[in-house]
Design a protein around this motif. Structure first.
Motif, PDB file in Angstrom:
ATOM      1  N   GLU A  68       0.829  -1.301   0.024  1.00 55.13           N
ATOM      2  CA  GLU A  68      -0.093  -0.034   0.217  1.00 55.13           C
ATOM      3  C   GLU A  68       1.137   1.400   0.082  1.00 55.13           C
ATOM      4  O   GLU A  68       0.594   1.931  -0.548  1.00 55.13           O
ATOM      5  N   GLY A  69       2.149   1.248   0.913  1.00 47.31           N
ATOM      6  CA  GLY A  69       2.511   2.303   0.395  1.00 47.31           C
ATOM      7  C   GLY A  69       3.244   2.644  -0.523  1.00 47.31           C
ATOM      8  O   GLY A  69       3.878   3.559  -0.474  1.00 47.31           O
ATOM      9  N   VAL A 118       0.704   4.045  -3.157  1.00 48.38           N
ATOM     10  CA  VAL A 118       0.376   5.558  -2.813  1.00 48.38           C
ATOM     11  C   VAL A 118       1.750   6.439  -3.634  1.00 48.38           C
ATOM     12  O   VAL A 118       1.843   7.496  -3.646  1.00 48.38           O
ATOM     13  N   SER A 151      -7.316  11.002   0.345  1.00 53.46           N
ATOM     14  CA  SER A 151      -7.944   9.897   1.406  1.00 53.46           C
ATOM     15  C   SER A 151      -8.531   9.689   2.189  1.00 53.46           C
ATOM     16  O   SER A 151      -8.891  10.329   3.126  1.00 53.46           O
ATOM     17  N   SER A 210      -8.147   6.539   4.761  1.00 58.48           N
ATOM     18  CA  SER A 210      -8.117   5.572   5.477  1.00 58.48           C
ATOM     19  C   SER A 210      -8.133   5.760   6.947  1.00 58.48           C
ATOM     20  O   SER A 210      -8.275   7.018   8.134  1.00 58.48           O
ATOM     21  N   LEU A 269      -0.441   5.968   5.839  1.00 62.40           N
ATOM     22  CA  LEU A 269      -0.288   6.558   5.159  1.00 62.40           C
ATOM     23  C   LEU A 269       0.003   8.123   4.891  1.00 62.40           C
ATOM     24  O   LEU A 269      -0.331   8.669   3.782  1.00 62.40           O
TER      25      LEU A 269
END
Length: 738
Positions: free
Chosen positions: A694-695, A698, A710, A712, A717
């Motif tokens: 995920e990191g 992004v 975003s 989340s 994040l």
């Protein structure tokens, strides 16, 4: 005289069980008409009564007629009494409510709400409780208005293809009726010459019969073809009209505020079935109307207008009492369609949430729900079939067979008395030919009258349910602003929300920025000023928020579940109505502003089309385009997907079944990297992938120059964003720099 006296005594003895003997009845007629109404009419009537009422079968027939007539009057009396009680009840309620009269407010509440173009829908509590002729007349008026509303959109102008098909269909109907009359005349002529044993004339008639059957067969076949063409044309035009409006407001029409049930069924199956039923109804009304007119003209010249008038009077009387006891088939049809939509919805929901249901072990529960819906359909269908069977028995006897008996009765004077121009001075062979022709025409006329009755009431009743459902769909789309007008449901939601005590009541305003800053004169940004975020049911989620996101300064939205994070994005993107405040954002396009939900949409088609969506896939493969797609897929770790599926041209009807949850979200991120919009709103768009992946995803989006907004729950994040917006759940909020 002696023989007549003996016959009269026999008739008197045979009818001793009747309150009034046949001789007494005939004597009363003779006193009323001492010279006979038309020469030999009294002799014919006397002969008919003496030979009918002196037979056991005649008595049984008379008993059946008396019983059925008594039943009809009993049903009619009960309905009349019930209507009288209902009127008295409503009159008493009006007196209690308004002092003896209906006020303007009450009258408007219990009247018709006029829709656009004069289409009407009955509203109010009393409107649904009306019964009897008033309710039937009102329902018929609404049906015609709604049908006119639909047909004005199905046949937009006199020079369209629908008009051409309609004209050709009508002309073929006229030709077919004319051929039917000619065939009936030839059939009677053959019977006449068979009785006279004129073989040369028989052979000539057979040749003529064979020749005229050729255009009759061609006309019948072309009539079916033109009916299918007209049905297809009406369906295509109506479907295009619905599509043009439905796809403009599909989200608001199906998810925001008041919505209709089974929108998908109304826009597809109901539109197709309505086009077929309307075409069938038009043919079933026009054809018997022409037949009735032409057959009546021929028969009036053969038997006389008086007898023909009695024949029509019988049909009017029998049709009237059938309508008196006719069940509301239109309402039953609409209910059947609604139940069918519920069953289809169960299967659609099962396919949409198959994985979740399977993990929960809910297959048995879903089966019970589907079986319950199926049982409701079966129960409703059995009721409809039973009612149709009961009405069919009465209809067949009174209209079909009763019409045949009436036709024979009307032909008796001309044959018995031989005092018509068509029978006077003719021998037995010529009279037989006349009888055969008149019988064929009377049979065709009876069938035409029956078909006209079936179409004018039963056919209209069947169309009524579909017409109401399709009209409701079109009217609903009009109300949601699909034709460019205001969205009345959004206006209702705004009025509801603005009554909230914490609403800022700032006039709502949405400003769209052009993609090119030089054209708009504004720097690219997304801002909300004094905006209140309300759910469509009027629940306040965020109060008086002021936030501005400039290009390059990403924002993360945090908060507990139900605090309004996704609702804030829906209001920002225009999916939910803006109640108050000002929203400024770039005009939505693949290059300026894209929204990526938690469950991305994967359209059916090729892998190339999946990634370039919402843009169209090029018809000719482009090597440069494929290279950009490959680069985007490599950045999200899906470089293996194209070779695994068979290249960019690999076609799948449902990519949801092919890709895993993480792959679906990475495909959506690859789509963003391919289009590279200025702003992107991510609503937990990476929740199905691991934290380390995920990191990286992004980070790739930020490196591509995409400014993120975003939503989340993962704190790792936050480092990719400039500021954090925290929603507190009670309408409060706060913004902090990261």
């Amino acid at each position: 005289p002696a023989a007549a006296g003996a016959g009269g005594g026999a008739r008197a003895r045979a009818t001793a069980g009747f309150p009034l003997s046949v001789d007494a009845f005939i004597a009363a007629l003779q006193r009323r008409f001492p010279n006979g109404p038309d020469g030999g009419w009294m002799d014919m009537l006397t002969d008919f009564l003496s030979k009918t009422l002196t037979q056991p079968r005649g008595k049984a027939l008379l008993a059946v007629w008396l019983l059925s007539t008594g039943t009809v009057f009993a049903i009619g009396g009960a309905r009349y009494a019930r209507r009288a009680q209902e009127k008295a009840r409503r009159r008493a309620m009006r007196k209690l409510a308004g002092g003896g009269g209906s006020t303007g407010k009450d009258a408007s509440a219990n009247s018709c709400a006029e829709g656009k173009d004069g289409a009407a829908v009955t509203v109010g509590e009393d409107a649904g409780k009306r019964s009897g002729p008033t309710k039937r007349r009102r329902r018929n008026v609404h049906l015609m208005r709604n049908l006119q509303y639909i047909l004005r959109r199905a046949v937009p102008n006199p020079l369209c293809k629908e008009t051409a098909h309609l004209t050709a269909y009508s002309a073929l109907l006229v030709v077919r009726v004319y051929m039917t009359i000619k065939i009936a005349e030839l059939t009677g002529g053959i019977g006449k010459f068979v009785g006279a044993r004129q073989w040369d004339a028989i052979y000539k008639q057979q040749v003529d019969f064979g020749l005229i059957c050729i255009p009759a067969a061609v006309a019948t076949t072309l009539l079916k073809l033109e009916a299918n063409q007209l049905t297809l044309s009406l369906r295509e035009t109506l479907a295009r009209y619905v599509h043009d409006r439905y796809y403009r407001v599909f989200y608001r029409a199906s998810c925001v505020g008041h919505t209709l049930d089974t929108l998908d069924q109304r826009a597809t199956a109901d539109v197709a079935e309505l086009a077929e039923k309307v075409t069938k109804l038009y043919g079933n009304v026009l054809k018997p109307t022409l037949e009735v007119a032409l057959y009546s003209y021929r028969l009036s010249r053969m038997i006389g207008p008086a007898e023909l008038s009695v024949f029509f009077l019988y049909f009017v009387a029998s049709s009237s009492w059938l309508q008196l006891i006719m069940p509301p088939f239109g309402k039953l049809t609409a209910e059947q369609q609604r139940l069918e939509g519920e069953l289809r919805g169960h299967h659609s929901r099962l396919l949409t949430h198959a994985e979740e249901i399977a993990f929960c072990g809910g297959g048995e529960r879903e089966k019970e729900l589907a079986d319950t819906a199926l049982k409701k359909i079966s129960r409703q269908a059995n009721v409809v079939h039973l009612l149709r069977s009961c009405v069919g028995v009465l209809d067949s006897y009174s209209v079909k067979y009763g019409g045949t008996m009436a036709a024979f009765s009307m032909m008796l004077p001309a044959v018995y008395l031989s005092n018509r121009k068509s029978t006077k001075g003719k021998n037995m062979v010529e009279t037989t030919g006349y009888y055969l022709v008149a019988t064929a025409l009377f049979k065709a006329l009876g069938d035409a009258c029956k078909e006209l009755y079936m179409s004018s009431y039963k056919g209209v009743s069947e169309v009524a349910g579909l017409t109401q459902r399709v009209y409701e769909l079109m009217h609903h789309l009009e109300e949601r602003g699909a034709s460019g007008g205001p969205d009345r449901e959004e206006e209702r939601i705004r009025a509801l929300c603005r009554a909230h005590e914490r609403c800022t009541r700032v006039p709502p305003k949405v400003t769209m920025l052009e993609a090119d800053p030089e054209v708009s004169g504004e720097t690219p940004r997304v801002s909300m000023r004094h905006v209140d975020v309300f759910a469509p049911d009027g629940h306040l989620l965020v109060s008086d928020i002021n936030i501005e996101v400039h290009q390059g300064a990403s924002l993360i939205i945090e908060g507990p579940n139900g605090s309004g994070k996704s609702s804030l994005l829906r209001t920002l993107c225009g999916l939910w109505p803006l109640v108050s405040g000002e929203v400024m954002r770039p005009r939505p396009s693949a290059q300026t502003f894209l929204f990526v939900p938690q469950r991305p949409y994967l359209m059916p088609g090729t892998l190339r089309a999946l990634l370039v969506y919402p843009e169209k896939e090029p018809k000719v493969p482009d090597a440069a385009l494929d290279a950009r797609l490959a680069e985007a897929m490599e950045q999200v770790g899906l470089s293996y997907l194209a070779p695994r599926e068979g290249g960019w041209d690999a076609h799948r009807d449902d990519w949801i079944d092919v890709l895993s949850g993480g792959e679906k979200q990475r495909v959506a991120i690859a789509r963003l990297l391919f289009h590279r919009p200025t702003f992107a709103a991510l609503d937990e768009a990476t929740s199905a992938v691991s934290a380390d992946i995920e990191g990286k995803l992004v980070a790739r989006l930020i490196a591509a120059g995409i400014t993120l907004i975003s939503v989340s729950h993962r704190p790792n994040l936050r480092r990719f964003h400039t500021r954090a917006l925290t929603l507190e759940g009670d309408g409060g909020w706060k913004v902090r720099s990261i």
